[in-house]
Write an enzyme that holds these catalytic residues in place. Structure first.
Site, PDB file in Angstrom:
ATOM      1  CB  CYS A  82      -1.086   0.110   1.132  1.00  0.00           C
ATOM      2  SG  CYS A  82      -2.152   1.249   1.008  1.00  0.00           S
ATOM      3  CG  HIS A 184      -3.863  -3.346   3.000  1.00  0.00           C
ATOM      4  ND1 HIS A 184      -2.886  -2.966   3.768  1.00  0.00           N
ATOM      5  CD2 HIS A 184      -4.473  -2.371   2.329  1.00  0.00           C
ATOM      6  CE1 HIS A 184      -2.839  -1.883   3.710  1.00  0.00           C
ATOM      7  NE2 HIS A 184      -3.710  -1.151   2.879  1.00  0.00           N
ATOM      8  CD  GLU A 186      -1.695  -5.995   5.563  1.00  0.00           C
ATOM      9  OE1 GLU A 186      -1.443  -6.416   4.092  1.00  0.00           O
ATOM     10  OE2 GLU A 186      -1.689  -4.843   5.671  1.00  0.00           O
TER      11      GLU A 186
END
Lengths: 203, 253
Positions: A82, A184, A186
């Site tokens: 990001c 993202h 994650e």
């Protein structure tokens, strides 16, 4: 062999999620803002959500700008997430014209006003090239995005995926030891973890 | 194409789920983490924990919930309920929450939205608006969990929320909440058209057609759902399949 991944803590973004994802996948994590500690890692992740200007200020204040420029040029495997993607480039139009790490040439620009901003939610990542980062991930899979700016790299050859949000923008790049994704991983459930696992394997 | 999101909401009190999935096979049905894991596996696009803990002393229990969730659930989640200052937000984000939802404190002190978005970024500041239809067919903002009328017009407030840096609006129709009659589509559409930030429709979902309407007619970016999934009337997977077949962009998994 246990891989050691350094997660750069510069006071922005959801660092715990990235670290926990790495741990779940069996990596050892050095979460730190100390260049000396981070230099022991076999790979580096620069996460981050937030403002570009604040990001650069924090990196400089913590002495991490020099460290990142040196380590990345030396060839350590790197994943920018990001804001960590955008910071790799020359500059951003967010908050005036602010200089980035200037490791790659290009600029972060804002989405057009005609669509809802931030670009928030799950969108498809369309592969432009085969890449180790995408190993065993189907083309056009959904990943989670939250951002208002995206990078226009000068060298189009580094683009490995694009995504459509009103316009087609670059959602992932790779050049030598450098990988960066605008989404993202994650926060992108199973496939996101798969991508992080692929990065760990590269390190 | 950006997918429309389905966001289950879990009510959490003193660290335990008080309104959530009624799954018999859940090892610990009161555990927010266990419930979050089930929803993530079923394809939830995000999650919301609404902290309804009343006592001040027990409020730190939500931090522990967030810490634990963040270790095991890898989809975005928002925490709402009783957030009144920057330190509350910082603690939740540091523990691993992706966004926080603020309501009463934002209405009472609109500058709070501005300070919070400047400090942490617009993307993690969700502003919840509780809306109630007035006699002259406008919508009025209510605070304190729908107990206090404010005299503020919902559409004007939505616009101000955006101007102050709110990243998303969680819009609940108090008239529809709990009725299972469907979302207030006119309210949702009007707010969605008024602002350029995503709007999450909430209150009134009773069947899958209602979800479809919120997207197709209400122009919502996301829907908040609670009871229709909690009690097993429909599964999340089933809902996503239904919406996809009707042409709504949905992430299948």
């Amino acid at each position: 062999m246990e891989k050691v991944i350094g997660v750069v803590d510069y006071g922005l973004g959801n660092l715990r999620s990235v670290s926990k994802a790495l741990e779940v996948l069996g990596a050892k994590v050095i979460l730190s803002s100390d260049a000396k500690k981070l230099s022991e890692a076999g790979g580096l992740i620069l996460p981050g959500v937030g403002a570009f200007k604040r990001g650069m200020e924090n990196l400089e204040k913590l002495g991490l700008k020099d460290f990142l420029q040196k380590s990345l040029n030396r060839g350590i495997p790197f994943l920018g997430i990001c804001l960590g993607f955008q910071l790799l480039f020359t500059e951003s139009e967010e908050g005036g014209e602010v200089k980035g790490l200037e490791i790659l040439r290009g600029k972060a620009v804002r989405f057009s006003k005609k669509i809802k901003i931030p670009h928030m939610g799950w969108n498809q990542v369309e592969f432009k090239k085969d890449n180790n980062l995408f190993k065993e991930i189907p083309d056009k899979s959904f990943f989670y995005f939250v951002h208002s700016y995206y990078v226009e790299p000068e060298d189009k050859d580094i683009v490995i995926s694009t995504t459509d949000y009103g316009e087609e923008f670059v959602s992932a790049i790779n050049k030598d030891n450098l990988w960066a994704v605008q989404f993202h991983p994650e926060k992108s459930s199973e496939l996101g973890l798969k991508l992080i696992k692929n990065f760990i394997s590269i390190c | 194409m950006l997918a429309k999101r389905i966001i289950p909401c879990l009510d959490v009190k003193e660290g335990r789920v008080v309104k959530g999935i009624n799954f018999l096979n859940l090892r610990d049905a009161g555990s927010p983490v266990e419930q979050a894991k089930v929803y993530a596996k079923e394809g939830a696009d995000e999650l919301v924990f609404l902290d309804i803990t009343a006592s001040f002393e027990a409020r730190k229990t939500i931090i522990e919930v967030v810490r634990e969730t963040c270790e095991q659930v890898f989809i975005p989640f928002t925490v709402g309920g009783g957030i009144s200052n920057l330190e509350d937000i910082r603690a939740l984000l540091r523990a691993g929450a992706d966004k926080v939802s603020i309501n009463t404190s934002a209405v009472e002190n609109p500058d709070f939205i501005k300070m919070a978005s400047q400090e942490f970024g617009s993307q993690c500041i969700v502003v919840a608006i509780d809306a109630k239809l007035t006699e002259d067919s406008q919508w009025e903002v209510y605070t304190y969990g729908g107990r206090k009328p404010t005299g503020i017009d919902v559409l004007e407030w939505a616009e101000e929320v955006q101007a102050l840096g709110g990243g998303e609006i969680l819009l609940t129709s108090m008239d529809r909440d709990g009725t299972k009659q469907g979302y207030d589509l006119e309210l949702t559409r009007k707010v969605s058209q008024r602002v350029n930030i995503p709007v999450i429709a909430s209150g009134g979902a009773g069947n899958l057609e209602h979800l479809y309407q919120a997207f197709a007619q209400g122009l919502a970016s996301a829907v908040l759902v609670a009871s229709i999934f909690h009690y097993g009337e429909y599964s999340l997977r089933e809902a996503k399949k239904y919406l996809k077949e009707k042409g709504i962009p949905i992430r299948m998994c």
